[in-house]
Scaffold this motif. Sequence first.
Motif, PDB file in Angstrom:
ATOM      1  N   PHE A   1       0.838  -1.204   0.000  1.00 18.81           N
ATOM      2  CA  PHE A   1       0.000   0.000   0.000  1.00 18.81           C
ATOM      3  C   PHE A   1       0.873   1.254   0.000  1.00 18.81           C
ATOM      4  O   PHE A   1       0.506   2.280  -0.547  1.00 18.81           O
ATOM      5  CB  PHE A   1      -0.918  -0.013   1.226  1.00 18.81           C
ATOM      6  N   ASP A   2       2.039   1.140   0.617  1.00 16.84           N
ATOM      7  CA  ASP A   2       3.013   2.236   0.671  1.00 16.84           C
ATOM      8  C   ASP A   2       3.869   2.193  -0.596  1.00 16.84           C
ATOM      9  O   ASP A   2       4.907   1.536  -0.633  1.00 16.84           O
ATOM     10  CB  ASP A   2       3.882   2.098   1.927  1.00 16.84           C
ATOM     11  N   LEU A   3       3.438   2.906  -1.611  1.00 12.98           N
ATOM     12  CA  LEU A   3       4.142   2.853  -2.887  1.00 12.98           C
ATOM     13  C   LEU A   3       5.540   3.446  -2.792  1.00 12.98           C
ATOM     14  O   LEU A   3       6.486   2.932  -3.386  1.00 12.98           O
ATOM     15  CB  LEU A   3       3.343   3.576  -3.975  1.00 12.98           C
ATOM     16  N   ASP A   4       5.696   4.538  -2.042  1.00 14.85           N
ATOM     17  CA  ASP A   4       7.016   5.159  -1.934  1.00 14.85           C
ATOM     18  C   ASP A   4       8.027   4.193  -1.319  1.00 14.85           C
ATOM     19  O   ASP A   4       9.153   4.046  -1.808  1.00 14.85           O
ATOM     20  CB  ASP A   4       6.937   6.432  -1.092  1.00 14.85           C
TER      21      ASP A   4
ATOM     22  N   VAL B   1      -4.216 -12.677  -2.730  1.00 13.69           N
ATOM     23  CA  VAL B   1      -2.927 -12.801  -3.410  1.00 13.69           C
ATOM     24  C   VAL B   1      -2.635 -14.260  -3.744  1.00 13.69           C
ATOM     25  O   VAL B   1      -2.194 -14.582  -4.857  1.00 13.69           O
ATOM     26  CB  VAL B   1      -1.802 -12.193  -2.551  1.00 13.69           C
ATOM     27  N   MET B   2      -2.884 -15.156  -2.792  1.00  8.76           N
ATOM     28  CA  MET B   2      -2.660 -16.577  -3.038  1.00  8.76           C
ATOM     29  C   MET B   2      -3.476 -17.058  -4.237  1.00  8.76           C
ATOM     30  O   MET B   2      -2.976 -17.782  -5.106  1.00  8.76           O
ATOM     31  CB  MET B   2      -3.011 -17.386  -1.785  1.00  8.76           C
ATOM     32  N   SER B   3      -4.725 -16.652  -4.309  1.00 10.95           N
ATOM     33  CA  SER B   3      -5.612 -17.107  -5.381  1.00 10.95           C
ATOM     34  C   SER B   3      -5.132 -16.643  -6.751  1.00 10.95           C
ATOM     35  O   SER B   3      -4.990 -17.445  -7.686  1.00 10.95           O
ATOM     36  CB  SER B   3      -7.033 -16.590  -5.136  1.00 10.95           C
TER      37      SER B   3
ATOM     38  N   VAL C   1      -4.259  -5.052  -0.501  1.00 11.60           N
ATOM     39  CA  VAL C   1      -4.490  -6.493  -0.562  1.00 11.60           C
ATOM     40  C   VAL C   1      -5.897  -6.874  -0.130  1.00 11.60           C
ATOM     41  O   VAL C   1      -6.377  -7.968  -0.469  1.00 11.60           O
ATOM     42  CB  VAL C   1      -3.445  -7.283   0.267  1.00 11.60           C
ATOM     43  N   SER C   2      -6.568  -6.004   0.623  1.00  9.34           N
ATOM     44  CA  SER C   2      -7.934  -6.314   1.044  1.00  9.34           C
ATOM     45  C   SER C   2      -8.948  -6.143  -0.084  1.00  9.34           C
ATOM     46  O   SER C   2     -10.100  -6.561   0.030  1.00  9.34           O
ATOM     47  CB  SER C   2      -8.345  -5.429   2.234  1.00  9.34           C
TER      48      SER C   2
END
Length: 253
Positions: free
Chosen positions: A37-40, A119-121, A58-59
């Motif tokens: 979520f923290d792109l920087d 993510v797993m899926s 990811v949620s």
Amino acid sequence: MQVSGQTAIVTGGARGLGAATARKLAAEGARVGILDFDLDGAAEVAREIGGHAVQTDVSDETSVAQAVQSIVDKLGAPRIVVNCAGIAPAARVVGRDGQLATDMFARVLQVNVLGTYHVMSHAARAMMALEPLEDGERGVIVNTASVAYEDGQIGQVAYSASKGAIASMCLPAAREMAKQGVRVMAIAPGLFNTPMMQGLPQETVDGIVANIPYPHRLGDPAEYAQTVCQICENRYLNGTVIRLDAAVRLPQR
């Protein structure tokens, strides 16, 4: 599976266990995609290791689907996926003032459990389209539980429940994906020297370390990353949870 030459996805790779894992996989020759979520923070690690960063919630399944596809397009389909993204707020079921923590509980499950599952899926589907390697292996997924799934402390009901779910997913997911040659493992870290620990007063950290039998110190995120690589390389590791904890058992507080 040899790490060198493979594409890897690491969630939560902007800091802590995820950043250490991204660095280790890259050092071993993998092409690493970082989802955070923290792109920087993710971009900074990606620049350091020659990887690719994608801002991801990811949620949110749509966000994950787009992020995984971005990695596939940029680096190729992953054979290694490590889920380190998660949150760990603490609250009692009923606070001292009578306030409930149901919203926080739902949020923790949404990020830690659904995030890992999303993510797993999507990563597993990409893996299953790859040609098999030795022994028919197509890939390996490593999810992050916590020792709190077995000995959670007061205030950790939400966190412990989420990490228990991740531990419980391990075996059935491994059994389900066995025919496609995808292994699923989980690591349950103990007390590690992550940014969360680094923000605590030294007196508090000393009290935490006092409960760790041996080695008598906080874990180094590099040791988590090393375990990830060992899981990748040992094809007989599948469907189980590894406690990485220096024999610690958390007290109730």
